[in-house]
Design a protein around this motif. Sequence first.
Motif, PDB file in Angstrom:
ATOM      1  N   SER A   1       0.818  -1.225   0.000  1.00  0.00           N
ATOM      2  CA  SER A   1       0.000   0.000   0.000  1.00  0.00           C
ATOM      3  C   SER A   1       0.844   1.264   0.000  1.00  0.00           C
ATOM      4  N   GLY A   2       2.168   1.110   0.041  1.00  0.00           N
ATOM      5  CA  GLY A   2       3.033   2.276   0.050  1.00  0.00           C
ATOM      6  C   GLY A   2       3.380   2.782   1.427  1.00  0.00           C
ATOM      7  N   ARG A   3       2.945   2.098   2.466  1.00  0.00           N
ATOM      8  CA  ARG A   3       3.227   2.533   3.823  1.00  0.00           C
ATOM      9  C   ARG A   3       4.641   2.122   4.213  1.00  0.00           C
ATOM     10  N   ALA A   4       5.404   3.033   4.831  1.00  0.00           N
ATOM     11  CA  ALA A   4       6.761   2.748   5.267  1.00  0.00           C
ATOM     12  C   ALA A   4       6.731   1.814   6.457  1.00  0.00           C
ATOM     13  N   VAL A   5       7.397   0.669   6.351  1.00  0.00           N
ATOM     14  CA  VAL A   5       7.377  -0.316   7.418  1.00  0.00           C
ATOM     15  C   VAL A   5       8.762  -0.536   8.038  1.00  0.00           C
ATOM     16  N   ARG A   6       9.815  -0.251   7.245  1.00  0.00           N
ATOM     17  CA  ARG A   6      11.153  -0.525   7.767  1.00  0.00           C
ATOM     18  C   ARG A   6      12.152   0.396   7.076  1.00  0.00           C
ATOM     19  N   MET A   7      13.226   0.678   7.790  1.00  0.00           N
ATOM     20  CA  MET A   7      14.307   1.477   7.204  1.00  0.00           C
ATOM     21  C   MET A   7      15.637   0.861   7.635  1.00  0.00           C
ATOM     22  N   VAL A   8      16.530   0.648   6.673  1.00  0.00           N
ATOM     23  CA  VAL A   8      17.834   0.049   6.924  1.00  0.00           C
ATOM     24  C   VAL A   8      18.893   1.030   6.436  1.00  0.00           C
ATOM     25  N   GLY A   9      19.970   1.190   7.223  1.00  0.00           N
ATOM     26  CA  GLY A   9      20.991   2.149   6.814  1.00  0.00           C
ATOM     27  C   GLY A   9      22.357   1.809   7.356  1.00  0.00           C
ATOM     28  N   ALA A  10      23.330   2.653   6.983  1.00  0.00           N
ATOM     29  CA  ALA A  10      24.719   2.474   7.406  1.00  0.00           C
ATOM     30  C   ALA A  10      25.282   3.835   7.779  1.00  0.00           C
ATOM     31  N   MET A  11      25.929   3.911   8.934  1.00  0.00           N
ATOM     32  CA  MET A  11      26.552   5.140   9.433  1.00  0.00           C
ATOM     33  C   MET A  11      28.065   4.978   9.317  1.00  0.00           C
ATOM     34  N   GLN A  12      28.737   5.942   8.673  1.00  0.00           N
ATOM     35  CA  GLN A  12      30.180   5.852   8.433  1.00  0.00           C
ATOM     36  C   GLN A  12      30.897   7.033   9.079  1.00  0.00           C
ATOM     37  N   ASP A  13      32.039   6.749   9.709  1.00  0.00           N
ATOM     38  CA  ASP A  13      32.852   7.781  10.354  1.00  0.00           C
ATOM     39  C   ASP A  13      33.661   8.531   9.287  1.00  0.00           C
ATOM     40  N   ILE A  14      33.458   9.855   9.188  1.00  0.00           N
ATOM     41  CA  ILE A  14      34.196  10.674   8.223  1.00  0.00           C
ATOM     42  C   ILE A  14      34.966  11.779   8.945  1.00  0.00           C
ATOM     43  N   THR A  15      35.293  11.552  10.218  1.00  0.00           N
ATOM     44  CA  THR A  15      35.994  12.580  10.996  1.00  0.00           C
ATOM     45  C   THR A  15      37.334  12.937  10.362  1.00  0.00           C
ATOM     46  N   ALA A  16      38.119  11.911   9.995  1.00  0.00           N
ATOM     47  CA  ALA A  16      39.430  12.168   9.402  1.00  0.00           C
ATOM     48  C   ALA A  16      39.288  12.911   8.077  1.00  0.00           C
ATOM     49  N   ARG A  17      38.297  12.496   7.289  1.00  0.00           N
ATOM     50  CA  ARG A  17      38.095  13.151   5.993  1.00  0.00           C
ATOM     51  C   ARG A  17      37.678  14.609   6.178  1.00  0.00           C
ATOM     52  N   LYS A  18      36.815  14.871   7.180  1.00  0.00           N
ATOM     53  CA  LYS A  18      36.402  16.240   7.439  1.00  0.00           C
ATOM     54  C   LYS A  18      37.586  17.089   7.892  1.00  0.00           C
ATOM     55  N   ALA A  19      38.440  16.493   8.746  1.00  0.00           N
ATOM     56  CA  ALA A  19      39.613  17.236   9.211  1.00  0.00           C
ATOM     57  C   ALA A  19      40.550  17.552   8.048  1.00  0.00           C
ATOM     58  N   ALA A  20      40.748  16.550   7.154  1.00  0.00           N
ATOM     59  CA  ALA A  20      41.601  16.790   5.991  1.00  0.00           C
ATOM     60  C   ALA A  20      40.998  17.843   5.078  1.00  0.00           C
ATOM     61  N   SER A  21      39.677  17.793   4.935  1.00  0.00           N
ATOM     62  CA  SER A  21      39.002  18.778   4.089  1.00  0.00           C
ATOM     63  C   SER A  21      39.139  20.180   4.662  1.00  0.00           C
ATOM     64  N   GLU A  22      39.006  20.292   5.991  1.00  0.00           N
ATOM     65  CA  GLU A  22      39.172  21.601   6.630  1.00  0.00           C
ATOM     66  C   GLU A  22      40.600  22.098   6.488  1.00  0.00           C
ATOM     67  N   ALA A  23      41.569  21.174   6.645  1.00  0.00           N
ATOM     68  CA  ALA A  23      42.975  21.563   6.497  1.00  0.00           C
ATOM     69  C   ALA A  23      43.261  22.006   5.069  1.00  0.00           C
ATOM     70  N   LEU A  24      42.677  21.283   4.094  1.00  0.00           N
ATOM     71  CA  LEU A  24      42.867  21.659   2.699  1.00  0.00           C
ATOM     72  C   LEU A  24      42.255  23.018   2.422  1.00  0.00           C
ATOM     73  N   ARG A  25      41.065  23.251   2.975  1.00  0.00           N
ATOM     74  CA  ARG A  25      40.409  24.539   2.762  1.00  0.00           C
ATOM     75  C   ARG A  25      41.240  25.670   3.374  1.00  0.00           C
TER      76      ARG A  25
END
Length: 587
Positions: free
Chosen positions: A206-230
Amino acid sequence: MGSSFVARLAASEESLELADAASAGLAVAEGVRQSGLHSLLGLRLWPHGKLLGVFYLGVAEIRPFEPQARRYLETLVEYLSGIIQKALLLQQLRQANERLRKSETLYRLATGAISDAIWEWNLQTDTVSWSGGVEKLSGHTPEQLGGHVSNWYDNIHPEDRERVVHGIHVLIASGGQRWREEYRFHHRDGGYVHVTDHGLVERDASGRAVRMVGAMQDITARKAASEALRASEDRLRMAVRATELGTWDFNPVTGILRWDERCKALFGLPLVPEVTYEGFLEALHPEDRERAHAAVQWALQPASGGEYDIEFRPLRQEGRIVRWVRGIGRGYFEGGRAVRFIGTAQDISERKYQEQESRKRAEFAEQLIGIVSHDLRNPLNAITLSVAALMRQEDLGDRQAKGLARISAATERATRMIRDLLDFTRARLGGGIPIERKPLELHTHCRQVVEEVRLAHPDREVEVVRGGDGAGEWDGDRLAQVITNLVNNALAYSPPGTPVRVETRGVDGTVLLSVHNAGKPIPRELLPRLFEPMTRGRPGGDSASRSIGLGLFIVANIVHAHGGTIEVRSEEGEGTTFTVRLPRRAA
């Protein structure tokens, strides 16, 4: 097989009888023929409309089968079909269980190998289950995070929480399927980790949302590198602005050339129009275009290492030279082909103008030295002739004779200085000291020159050694300067009681001239620039024979004019040796 008994049996919906297998027109298996069976009765296995095989039986005598026998056969076939069907279903179940086991093992290994936290959210009960990866990511075990979605929300950074929760519920309510967000998730150590979270919504018929599956990934190092690059890019932009550097970026594959505002300003170009490579060449002084193009093409070859460094003169649009610019860049390659060419442009007009002024001043000074030195020769020649005439008079007293001798020595020294200054001017402004080659025997020539030096130093011992063939083609007068200068230096910088050794030796296509003295060694810091003008080997020596510091410079230029080399070795306990190598003839 279409005319065989088995083929007919498989195609028949009813039981099929064969009166005599040995003589019938239908083909039967060879084993049946040799078994002694004659009459055959068979029926296909057809459970649920799918052919699984055929079943038939036979008797040794030839006789027809009774209806009761046919019913027994049908009952037996139905029973066998059921058994086979169950066996097939059991096999499929085992295969499905094996696939499920492998899938669960793969999922368990994958989630254990990665640092991602896998989560599953039951949208009907608002319960959330976490994989073991959440402990690697946040320090919290799945049990510590609890099973309700509110615990997830509570661990989101307060500044990000409203945005994340609102966004995910809007997606679910609007019928969306895929969700992605970046936010900060609480770590057990009290800090926060930057994560990127991906989710997929599952809906029922019927189109009703019954379940949600996901993945959480750590990007702390990438964010730090991005800030350093900026931050680095910001510092670079500020440095470029502070140094007034223009930047450019050229794609050799597409031919696209990009200039920033400063780069266009250096060429006096408006900011709006695009710049092309052809336009860049046209904006250069005509004398610099071919050289600049060759430098670019070389930098785009892998053999160059991508290095690009050139100075050129841009033109204003009306064709007037306005400045000097230095371009520095580097090419980048993939698979042996240049794919990018980037660099900077800097205004170096002030430095070029200063260099030109310095060069003009130096040239003027050297020309002045040459002119003055040349003009001083005439009065010195007059003094020399006058002194010689006076010294021939017989009525000279001892005091007058000594005075004339001092005048003669001073005049000779001044003449040597002027000769050195003229040679120095020729070497610096005239493209080198000119020589005139003639056949010469160097052994004999060296002995004669050393004898002349001995006359000025009657109290010193000068040893002359020769070996090998000394014949060749050289400028005798110029080589006399070389020998005289080296021997006088050796006498001036060695103790009075020590000998000076002069050796000439022929070796194949060259002749060696070496002059050795036992004086103190030349300081090591002076050796690399010993043959530069205005340089002396060391303090001290005979002040009467001291020159203005051009002797070794002129010696080196005379040797180089002959295509030869000169080197010096000076060590404590060994003394100092100058060695000249002269090719016998011009190259």
